[in-house]
Scaffold this motif. Structure first.
Motif, PDB file in Angstrom:
ATOM      1  N   ARG A  21      31.092  55.367  33.249  1.00  0.00           N
ATOM      2  CA  ARG A  21      31.505  54.590  34.409  1.00  0.00           C
ATOM      3  C   ARG A  21      30.992  55.345  35.623  1.00  0.00           C
ATOM      4  O   ARG A  21      31.216  56.551  35.760  1.00  0.00           O
ATOM      5  CB  ARG A  21      33.026  54.439  34.468  1.00  0.00           C
ATOM      6  CG  ARG A  21      33.582  53.558  33.351  1.00  0.00           C
ATOM      7  CD  ARG A  21      34.991  53.098  33.642  1.00  0.00           C
ATOM      8  NE  ARG A  21      35.498  52.227  32.599  1.00  0.00           N
ATOM      9  CZ  ARG A  21      35.233  50.935  32.509  1.00  0.00           C
ATOM     10  NH1 ARG A  21      34.471  50.363  33.411  1.00  0.00           N
ATOM     11  NH2 ARG A  21      35.730  50.215  31.531  1.00  0.00           N
ATOM     12  N   TYR A  59      30.783  55.996  39.655  1.00  0.00           N
ATOM     13  CA  TYR A  59      31.518  55.813  40.910  1.00  0.00           C
ATOM     14  C   TYR A  59      30.741  56.444  42.052  1.00  0.00           C
ATOM     15  O   TYR A  59      30.123  57.502  41.903  1.00  0.00           O
ATOM     16  CB  TYR A  59      32.900  56.458  40.829  1.00  0.00           C
ATOM     17  CG  TYR A  59      33.825  55.793  39.843  1.00  0.00           C
ATOM     18  CD1 TYR A  59      34.652  54.745  40.231  1.00  0.00           C
ATOM     19  CD2 TYR A  59      33.882  56.218  38.512  1.00  0.00           C
ATOM     20  CE1 TYR A  59      35.510  54.137  39.325  1.00  0.00           C
ATOM     21  CE2 TYR A  59      34.736  55.607  37.600  1.00  0.00           C
ATOM     22  CZ  TYR A  59      35.539  54.566  38.014  1.00  0.00           C
ATOM     23  OH  TYR A  59      36.384  53.959  37.119  1.00  0.00           O
ATOM     24  N   GLU A 100      33.529  51.622  41.578  1.00  0.00           N
ATOM     25  CA  GLU A 100      32.514  51.582  40.529  1.00  0.00           C
ATOM     26  C   GLU A 100      31.285  50.838  41.048  1.00  0.00           C
ATOM     27  O   GLU A 100      31.412  49.818  41.724  1.00  0.00           O
ATOM     28  CB  GLU A 100      33.076  50.898  39.285  1.00  0.00           C
ATOM     29  CG  GLU A 100      32.290  51.162  38.024  1.00  0.00           C
ATOM     30  CD  GLU A 100      33.045  50.792  36.750  1.00  0.00           C
ATOM     31  OE1 GLU A 100      32.449  50.926  35.671  1.00  0.00           O
ATOM     32  OE2 GLU A 100      34.215  50.370  36.839  1.00  0.00           O
ATOM     33  N   ILE A 118      32.517  59.694  32.836  1.00  0.00           N
ATOM     34  CA  ILE A 118      32.504  59.326  34.256  1.00  0.00           C
ATOM     35  C   ILE A 118      31.396  60.083  34.967  1.00  0.00           C
ATOM     36  O   ILE A 118      31.237  61.297  34.797  1.00  0.00           O
ATOM     37  CB  ILE A 118      33.856  59.629  34.915  1.00  0.00           C
ATOM     38  CG1 ILE A 118      34.976  58.811  34.255  1.00  0.00           C
ATOM     39  CG2 ILE A 118      33.809  59.337  36.412  1.00  0.00           C
ATOM     40  CD1 ILE A 118      36.368  59.188  34.708  1.00  0.00           C
TER      41      ILE A 118
END
Length: 332
Positions: A22, A24, A45, A91
């Protein structure tokens, strides 16, 4: 060495990374600012380079990626406790140097302060940093004086360059994703000077509690807690047990961000509040950032991002407070 990619090529890489991560980054939200017809930059995101805001400082810090504003720790029934499932994806987060240093401060509190926090640790182990370069020092920043203007703690360095993207790969996990593009020499440039200068007193001790400057904040500060919410190193939270209406013996336990500047934070059993006025609360916050944390871990908690000064509706400046404190100590 690094590589040069077109926006299209970089977006293709982001798409491939999105299968495992993910992603960001700071993102611009039109007309979502504090005032009418103003914009807001905050972390969210992203799926393409066009969504990433490279030129403006984010209003909120990225700490909510590691520490959700409201986080369910576990669900409970009459006879069992169940922890929520975690997303399998790792992440990838785009950060400026000061925010990478802010994560180090959170690590000290949640991982190296006697007991490891398992909820923080699970999320922390999933995170990789993408360094974003600051072209110029932003308003209210004083990262140079705090020693957070430079870092080598990143897996990727990404810089927007015209219609393309410059990328430097440091982390071995990302080499295969960037085995394309024109190879060039690239290294991040770091801020060497801020307009705002901060001088932290060398001889701080608890005698500063008696200084008269704190009483000024009793009348100025309205106790809204914005300074804590936008700060990348504030780490306090409160606990809440939520009971479900359909069965009051079941529910969930949550932790929710808290602020040392608001009413009720320092209230103890019996209703006594040992920091009942805003001057005492300001003193507590300032001393925690530049004295208590340093005494325990050997460096300053504040990273000089200036977000607290940006956010305060009463125009209270943390940097000015520290400089005034330094002057008071010199003349006392």
């Amino acid at each position: 060495m690094g590589i040069y990619l077109s926006n299209k090529e970089f977006n293709n890489v982001l798409k491939e990374l999105g299968k495992e991560y993910r992603i960001y980054a700071p993102k611009l939200f039109k007309n979502k600012g504090r005032f009418s017809d103003t914009d807001l930059v905050r972390y969210d995101e992203v799926y393409s380079v066009e969504e990433i805001e490279f030129n403006k400082k984010s209003y909120y810090s990225p700490k909510e990626i590691l520490l959700p504003i409201t986080q369910t720790l576990f669900y409970f029934t009459e006879d069992k406790v169940i922890e929520p499932e975690m997303d399998d994806k790792k992440i990838l987060v785009f950060l400026r140097s000061c925010d990478i240093h802010a994560v180090k401060r959170l690590d000290e509190i949640y991982l190296k302060n006697g007991v490891e926090d398992p909820y923080y640790k699970k999320r922390r182990e999933k995170i990789n940093f993408v360094l974003m370069e600051c072209e110029n020092s932003f308003e209210n920043c004083f990262c140079v004086n705090m020693g957070t203007n430079k870092t080598e703690d990143y897996s990727l360095f990404v810089k927007k360059d015209g219609n393309g993207i410059l990328v430097k790969v440091k982390g071995e996990d990302f080499t295969s994703y960037f085995d394309i593009g024109e190879e060039i020499e690239i290294n991040p440039k770091f801020i060497e000077e801020n307009k705002v200068k901060v001088n932290i007193p060398d001889n701080l001790d608890i005698n500063i509690f008696k200084l008269p400057i704190w009483s000024e904040y009793t009348s100025r500060c309205i106790g809204c807690g914005r300074c804590n919410i936008v700060c990348g190193t504030c780490s306090c939270f409160s606990m809440q047990d939520i009971f479900y209406k359909d069965n009051e013996k079941t529910g969930e336990r949550r932790r929710v961000w808290a602020s040392c500047q608001i009413d009720g934070y320092s209230e103890v059993a019996g209703g006594f509040d040992f920091r009942s006025n805003q001057g005492d609360r300001m003193r507590f916050k300032v001393m925690h950032k530049i004295y208590d944390f340093n005494k325990r871990f050997g460096y300053q908690m504040c990273v000089g991002c200036g977000r607290c000064d940006d956010a305060c509706p009463e125009y209270i400046s943390f940097s000015c407070c520290v400089n005034r404190l330094n002057q008071e100590i010199k003349t006392s």
